[in-house]
Design a protein around this motif. Structure first.
Motif, PDB file in Angstrom:
ATOM      1  N   ASP A   2     -10.084   9.900  10.075  1.00  0.00           N
ATOM      2  CA  ASP A   2      -9.693   9.946   8.669  1.00  0.00           C
ATOM      3  C   ASP A   2      -8.421  10.771   8.543  1.00  0.00           C
ATOM      4  OD1 ASP A   2      -9.746   9.535   6.012  1.00  0.00           O
ATOM      5  OD2 ASP A   2     -11.691  10.470   5.630  1.00  0.00           O
ATOM      6  N   THR A   3      -7.818  10.739   7.364  1.00  0.00           N
ATOM      7  CA  THR A   3      -6.554  11.458   7.186  1.00  0.00           C
ATOM      8  C   THR A   3      -6.751  12.973   7.119  1.00  0.00           C
ATOM      9  OG1 THR A   3      -6.693  11.211   4.781  1.00  0.00           O
ATOM     10  CG2 THR A   3      -5.491   9.524   6.002  1.00  0.00           C
ATOM     11  N   ALA A   4      -7.967  13.434   6.809  1.00  0.00           N
ATOM     12  CA  ALA A   4      -8.173  14.881   6.670  1.00  0.00           C
ATOM     13  C   ALA A   4      -9.647  15.230   6.698  1.00  0.00           C
ATOM     14  CB  ALA A   4      -7.551  15.380   5.359  1.00  0.00           C
ATOM     15  N   TYR A   5      -9.927  16.507   7.009  1.00  0.00           N
ATOM     16  CA  TYR A   5     -11.252  17.105   6.839  1.00  0.00           C
ATOM     17  C   TYR A   5     -11.178  18.089   5.678  1.00  0.00           C
ATOM     18  CZ  TYR A   5     -13.440  15.460  11.179  1.00  0.00           C
ATOM     19  OH  TYR A   5     -13.998  14.695  12.156  1.00  0.00           O
ATOM     20  N   HIS A   6     -12.270  18.219   4.951  1.00  0.00           N
ATOM     21  CA  HIS A   6     -12.339  19.207   3.872  1.00  0.00           C
ATOM     22  C   HIS A   6     -13.309  20.312   4.289  1.00  0.00           C
ATOM     23  CE1 HIS A   6     -10.751  15.689   1.727  1.00  0.00           C
ATOM     24  NE2 HIS A   6     -10.193  16.566   0.924  1.00  0.00           N
ATOM     25  N   ILE A   7     -12.837  21.549   4.247  1.00  0.00           N
ATOM     26  CA  ILE A   7     -13.669  22.672   4.657  1.00  0.00           C
ATOM     27  C   ILE A   7     -13.580  23.762   3.601  1.00  0.00           C
ATOM     28  CG2 ILE A   7     -13.374  22.182   7.115  1.00  0.00           C
ATOM     29  CD1 ILE A   7     -11.319  24.449   7.220  1.00  0.00           C
ATOM     30  N   SER A   8     -14.540  24.680   3.636  1.00  0.00           N
ATOM     31  CA  SER A   8     -14.478  25.830   2.748  1.00  0.00           C
ATOM     32  C   SER A   8     -13.440  26.819   3.286  1.00  0.00           C
ATOM     33  CB  SER A   8     -15.846  26.509   2.671  1.00  0.00           C
ATOM     34  OG  SER A   8     -16.195  27.060   3.925  1.00  0.00           O
ATOM     35  N   VAL A   9     -12.959  27.693   2.424  1.00  0.00           N
ATOM     36  CA  VAL A   9     -11.962  28.678   2.849  1.00  0.00           C
ATOM     37  C   VAL A   9     -12.530  29.565   3.951  1.00  0.00           C
ATOM     38  CG1 VAL A   9     -10.480  30.584   2.105  1.00  0.00           C
ATOM     39  CG2 VAL A   9     -10.907  28.670   0.555  1.00  0.00           C
ATOM     40  N   LYS A  22       0.848  -1.187   0.000  1.00  0.00           N
ATOM     41  CA  LYS A  22       0.000   0.000   0.000  1.00  0.00           C
ATOM     42  C   LYS A  22       0.885   1.239   0.000  1.00  0.00           C
ATOM     43  CE  LYS A  22      -3.956  -1.963   2.441  1.00  0.00           C
ATOM     44  NZ  LYS A  22      -4.818  -1.857   3.640  1.00  0.00           N
ATOM     45  N   ARG A  23       0.487   2.218  -0.812  1.00  0.00           N
ATOM     46  CA  ARG A  23       1.339   3.403  -0.927  1.00  0.00           C
ATOM     47  C   ARG A  23       1.472   4.137   0.404  1.00  0.00           C
ATOM     48  NH1 ARG A  23       1.027   9.092  -4.282  1.00  0.00           N
ATOM     49  NH2 ARG A  23       3.242   9.196  -4.724  1.00  0.00           N
ATOM     50  N   ASN A  24       0.420   4.085   1.228  1.00  0.00           N
ATOM     51  CA  ASN A  24       0.449   4.801   2.496  1.00  0.00           C
ATOM     52  C   ASN A  24       0.930   3.932   3.651  1.00  0.00           C
ATOM     53  OD1 ASN A  24      -0.465   7.230   1.420  1.00  0.00           O
ATOM     54  ND2 ASN A  24      -2.598   6.577   1.540  1.00  0.00           N
ATOM     55  N   GLU A  25       1.570   2.816   3.328  1.00  0.00           N
ATOM     56  CA  GLU A  25       2.100   1.952   4.387  1.00  0.00           C
ATOM     57  C   GLU A  25       3.120   2.722   5.230  1.00  0.00           C
ATOM     58  OE1 GLU A  25       1.835  -0.723   6.609  1.00  0.00           O
ATOM     59  OE2 GLU A  25       1.393  -1.831   4.766  1.00  0.00           O
ATOM     60  N   ASN A  26       3.153   2.395   6.527  1.00  0.00           N
ATOM     61  CA  ASN A  26       4.091   3.029   7.446  1.00  0.00           C
ATOM     62  C   ASN A  26       5.526   2.910   6.924  1.00  0.00           C
ATOM     63  OD1 ASN A  26       6.082   2.558   9.841  1.00  0.00           O
ATOM     64  ND2 ASN A  26       4.423   3.784  10.680  1.00  0.00           N
ATOM     65  N   TRP A  27       6.240   4.039   6.851  1.00  0.00           N
ATOM     66  CA  TRP A  27       7.576   4.012   6.235  1.00  0.00           C
ATOM     67  C   TRP A  27       8.587   3.233   7.071  1.00  0.00           C
ATOM     68  CZ3 TRP A  27      12.174   5.985   8.171  1.00  0.00           C
ATOM     69  CH2 TRP A  27      12.090   6.864   9.266  1.00  0.00           C
ATOM     70  N   GLN A  28       8.408   3.238   8.400  1.00  0.00           N
ATOM     71  CA  GLN A  28       9.318   2.454   9.232  1.00  0.00           C
ATOM     72  C   GLN A  28       9.171   0.958   8.949  1.00  0.00           C
ATOM     73  OE1 GLN A  28       7.390   5.001  10.494  1.00  0.00           O
ATOM     74  NE2 GLN A  28       8.405   5.976  12.245  1.00  0.00           N
ATOM     75  N   THR A  29       7.936   0.517   8.739  1.00  0.00           N
ATOM     76  CA  THR A  29       7.709  -0.899   8.419  1.00  0.00           C
ATOM     77  C   THR A  29       8.362  -1.267   7.097  1.00  0.00           C
ATOM     78  OG1 THR A  29       5.601  -0.935   9.625  1.00  0.00           O
ATOM     79  CG2 THR A  29       5.918  -2.625   7.938  1.00  0.00           C
ATOM     80  N   ILE A  30       8.186  -0.407   6.089  1.00  0.00           N
ATOM     81  CA  ILE A  30       8.784  -0.681   4.771  1.00  0.00           C
ATOM     82  C   ILE A  30      10.305  -0.720   4.866  1.00  0.00           C
ATOM     83  CG2 ILE A  30       9.084   0.213   2.434  1.00  0.00           C
ATOM     84  CD1 ILE A  30       6.389  -1.039   2.864  1.00  0.00           C
ATOM     85  N   LEU A  31      10.881   0.185   5.635  1.00  0.00           N
ATOM     86  CA  LEU A  31      12.345   0.199   5.755  1.00  0.00           C
ATOM     87  C   LEU A  31      12.845  -1.100   6.387  1.00  0.00           C
ATOM     88  CD1 LEU A  31      14.938   1.832   5.326  1.00  0.00           C
ATOM     89  CD2 LEU A  31      14.691   2.681   7.670  1.00  0.00           C
ATOM     90  N   ARG A  32      12.159  -1.588   7.412  1.00  0.00           N
ATOM     91  CA  ARG A  32      12.560  -2.855   8.031  1.00  0.00           C
ATOM     92  C   ARG A  32      12.484  -3.997   7.022  1.00  0.00           C
ATOM     93  NH1 ARG A  32       9.299  -0.945  12.371  1.00  0.00           N
ATOM     94  NH2 ARG A  32      10.574  -0.217  14.127  1.00  0.00           N
ATOM     95  N   VAL A  65     -10.280  23.557   1.416  1.00  0.00           N
ATOM     96  CA  VAL A  65      -9.017  23.422   2.127  1.00  0.00           C
ATOM     97  C   VAL A  65      -9.031  22.081   2.850  1.00  0.00           C
ATOM     98  CG1 VAL A  65      -7.513  24.339   3.934  1.00  0.00           C
ATOM     99  CG2 VAL A  65      -8.801  25.903   2.457  1.00  0.00           C
ATOM    100  N   ARG A  66      -7.977  21.307   2.642  1.00  0.00           N
ATOM    101  CA  ARG A  66      -7.857  20.014   3.309  1.00  0.00           C
ATOM    102  C   ARG A  66      -7.043  20.209   4.583  1.00  0.00           C
ATOM    103  NH1 ARG A  66      -5.440  15.569  -0.411  1.00  0.00           N
ATOM    104  NH2 ARG A  66      -7.557  15.633  -1.281  1.00  0.00           N
ATOM    105  N   VAL A  67      -7.632  19.868   5.733  1.00  0.00           N
ATOM    106  CA  VAL A  67      -6.951  19.974   7.029  1.00  0.00           C
ATOM    107  C   VAL A  67      -6.587  18.563   7.470  1.00  0.00           C
ATOM    108  CG1 VAL A  67      -7.073  20.879   9.373  1.00  0.00           C
ATOM    109  CG2 VAL A  67      -8.412  21.951   7.558  1.00  0.00           C
ATOM    110  N   HIS A  68      -5.291  18.268   7.490  1.00  0.00           N
ATOM    111  CA  HIS A  68      -4.841  16.902   7.757  1.00  0.00           C
ATOM    112  C   HIS A  68      -4.801  16.595   9.250  1.00  0.00           C
ATOM    113  CE1 HIS A  68      -3.862  15.809   3.658  1.00  0.00           C
ATOM    114  NE2 HIS A  68      -3.308  17.001   3.486  1.00  0.00           N
ATOM    115  N   SER A  69      -5.044  15.329   9.554  1.00  0.00           N
ATOM    116  CA  SER A  69      -5.028  14.860  10.937  1.00  0.00           C
ATOM    117  C   SER A  69      -3.780  14.020  11.190  1.00  0.00           C
ATOM    118  CB  SER A  69      -6.275  14.011  11.210  1.00  0.00           C
ATOM    119  OG  SER A  69      -6.169  12.767  10.511  1.00  0.00           O
TER     120      SER A  69
END
Length: 575
Positions: free
Chosen positions: A496-503, A407-417, A466-470
């Motif tokens: 979720d990874t983000a909320y979408h709101i109006s400006v 998965k593209r969003n897989e944890n990078w530490q896991t991939i490195l191991r 505007v995407r506000v990331h969590s």
């Protein structure tokens, strides 16, 4: 009670099962039976999380598991608290044999006429027996139903014995006190010295007494409870391996998978797939598609689990082609640059500046979205690594070389191991991760007094929103998990990874610092939405904007890229 009356009390009683079922109660949800629904006696078993049980108006806090006997006409509500609860319900009827009358003494009710809760740690065998009872009952065959009733009678006997022993006012038992505490807190980081302090004895005394009664030491007991609950979630839920690991107290999926295999002999996904009916091919395929990257050791060598299956590393591949630039970053960090890699850009495709020098001998293979498969083939790789986006190309890629898909969003530490095991550089991968953890821990301490009482937001202007990331976003995790910065209340509890709101709603974020993911470098200029966002935030002195390149902060997801992001965070917040 005279022995003759006791004998009649039980020998003339029959148990007849009426129904049985199981389910998962999600966090915050409730299972309710009122007087109108409770038309028979019931056994209720629950495992997996903390919660609250209200029965006949009385509230009882429950720990990791409990068993409950509910009589006909009683009411109860089971509410899941901090985690999902797996529950089992078995309804039954208790009656006397025809022609026999039970004259029960007024000072003592028949145990089958009493509702009671056993809130100490539920015996694992009870859960397994309850599942077997339901399985046999659902077959509807005469002998199997007979066996189900016999097993149910045995369960009721054990439950009543546990209950009546508890009513006898037994003296303080330090092992049971510690076991009960572990049952409610096994997801947390528990230390032996703290458990000994809870029991009021020395560590050595606790270990000796605990092993005498439980056959395992206290910390082994913690692992046992974690693995038992992981087993149930693998069997009865569709939660990913990563989610299960986190729920039972492992922040790292890699270590959870190894701990699970040590107990059950197989990795978590193998265990889950073994529970799936061989005829349910679609479900099995869906589980594989949801697989979290992991590994385990085998006599032939490390086995890498990925979205398309497993790959046994009998010898380290020498010519690796990657179809996501983050994988090139991982390999470079380990000193094993790929033979070919995709690049980035629209008008002119090239490798990102921050790793370009290390890829001088690497062939360009198109872009992530549009890989050049002919160039891949010409490079004669002995292994190809891609993401789920490249699923349409897998058949052709597989004719060139073995394919690993993550998965593209897989944890990078896991991939490195995993890459460390793949390339025979496990120790180097561990060193890189240890350096990162040390660095972020030190920076977190340095930032704490500077940002006391202040929150930091990660935002990205889009076409009209505007995407506000969590913290669930992979770069957000660097800010909020690795560096311990405070997320705005607006997204503090976002799953979720983000909320979408109006400006116009941007002021509701109320952050002191904004890292603004800008597309300016990609689009040769700021978008209208980005200009509006900058203009709105520039109006107040209590807010600071830190524009950063969106392509770098989102796409550069290897150890070099992540450390570069930490560099920018440090420069922005400490200067």
């Amino acid at each position: 009670m005279p022995p003759q009356q006791q004998s009649s009390l039980w020998s003339d009683t029959t148990i007849k099962m009426l129904d049985g079922y199981s389910g998962t109660l999600q966090t915050g949800h409730a299972l309710t039976f009122d007087e109108t629904k409770s038309t028979s006696n019931m056994l209720l078993l629950a495992v997996g999380g903390e919660g609250e049980l209200t029965m006949n108006g009385e509230v009882c806090r429950i720990g990791a598991s409990f068993a409950c006997h509910v009589v006909k006409g009683a009411s109860f509500t089971l509410t899941s608290g901090s985690d999902d609860l797996y529950y089992i319900v078995i309804t039954y009827k208790a009656s006397s044999l025809e022609g026999v009358s039970h004259d029960l003494p007024s000072y003592r009710k028949h145990p089958l006429q009493i509702s009671f809760i056993q809130s100490t740690m539920l015996q694992t065998e009870w859960v397994q027996t309850a599942e077997k009872i339901i399985s046999k009952w659902r077959r509807g065959e005469g002998l199997e139903c007979f066996h189900a009733n016999a097993l149910l009678q045995g369960m009721i006997y054990e439950l009543i014995m546990e209950y009546e022993c508890g009513q006898g006012g037994a003296e303080f038992d330090l092992v049971e006190v510690v076991a009960s505490y572990i049952a409610s807190h096994y997801r947390q980081d528990l230390e032996l010295k703290d458990l000994a302090a809870l029991a009021g004895c020395s560590v050595r005394q606790l270990q000796r007494r605990f092993k005498q009664e439980k056959q395992v030491g206290p910390m082994e007991y913690v692992i046992q409870l974690r693995m038992e609950n992981a087993s149930r979630m693998l069997h009865h839920t569709e939660a990913s391996i990563g989610e299960i690991a986190e729920r039972i107290g492992y922040s790292d999926t890699y270590y959870f998978s190894r701990a699970f295999k040590k107990v059950y002999g197989v990795p978590p996904l193998h265990y889950r797939l073994a529970k799936v009916s061989k005829t349910d091919a679609d479900y099995a395929a869906a589980l594989l598609g949801n697989r979290t990257a992991s590994s385990y050791d085998s006599p032939q060598g490390p086995v890498i689990c990925h979205m398309r299956g497993e790959y046994t590393v009998t010898q380290s591949p020498q010519r690796i082609a990657v179809l996501d630039i983050q994988y090139a970053d991982h390999l470079l960090a380990l000193g094993s640059p790929p033979v070919g890699s995709v690049g980035s850009g629209s008008r002119s495709v090239q490798f990102p500046q921050y790793i370009r020098a290390g890829l001088q001998d690497t062939e360009l293979l198109g872009t992530y979205e549009y890989p050049d498969l002919t160039a891949v083939e010409k490079g004669s790789p002995d292994l190809i690594i891609c993401t789920e986006v490249h699923d349409p190309y897998v058949e052709r890629l597989s004719r060139i070389a073995p394919v690993l898909m993550f998965k593209r969003n897989e944890n990078w530490q896991t991939i490195l191991r995993l890459f460390g095991e793949l390339t025979g550089k496990r120790a180097e991968a561990q060193r890189i991760l240890a350096d990162y953890e040390r660095r972020t821990a030190l920076l977190s301490e340095e930032l704490a007094p500077v940002l006391a009482g202040k929150s930091v937001a990660l935002i990205r202007p889009l076409d009209s929103l505007v995407r506000v990331h969590s913290a669930a976003h992979r770069t957000g995790a660097v800010l909020y998990r690795d560096l311990g910065l405070t997320a705005p209340l607006f997204v503090a509890d976002a799953s979720d990874t983000a909320y979408h709101i109006s400006v116009d709603r941007l002021p509701a974020v109320q952050a002191s610092h904004y890292f603004l993911l800008s597309n300016e470098m990609l689009q040769d200029g700021r978008t209208v939405t980005e200009q509006r966002v900058r203009g709105m935030l520039d109006k107040t002195e209590s807010q600071q904007i830190h524009p950063v390149d969106a392509a770098t902060w989102i796409g550069c997801y290897g150890p070099t890229g992540i450390n570069g992001i930490v560099d920018q965070i440090e420069q922005a917040l400490l200067v």
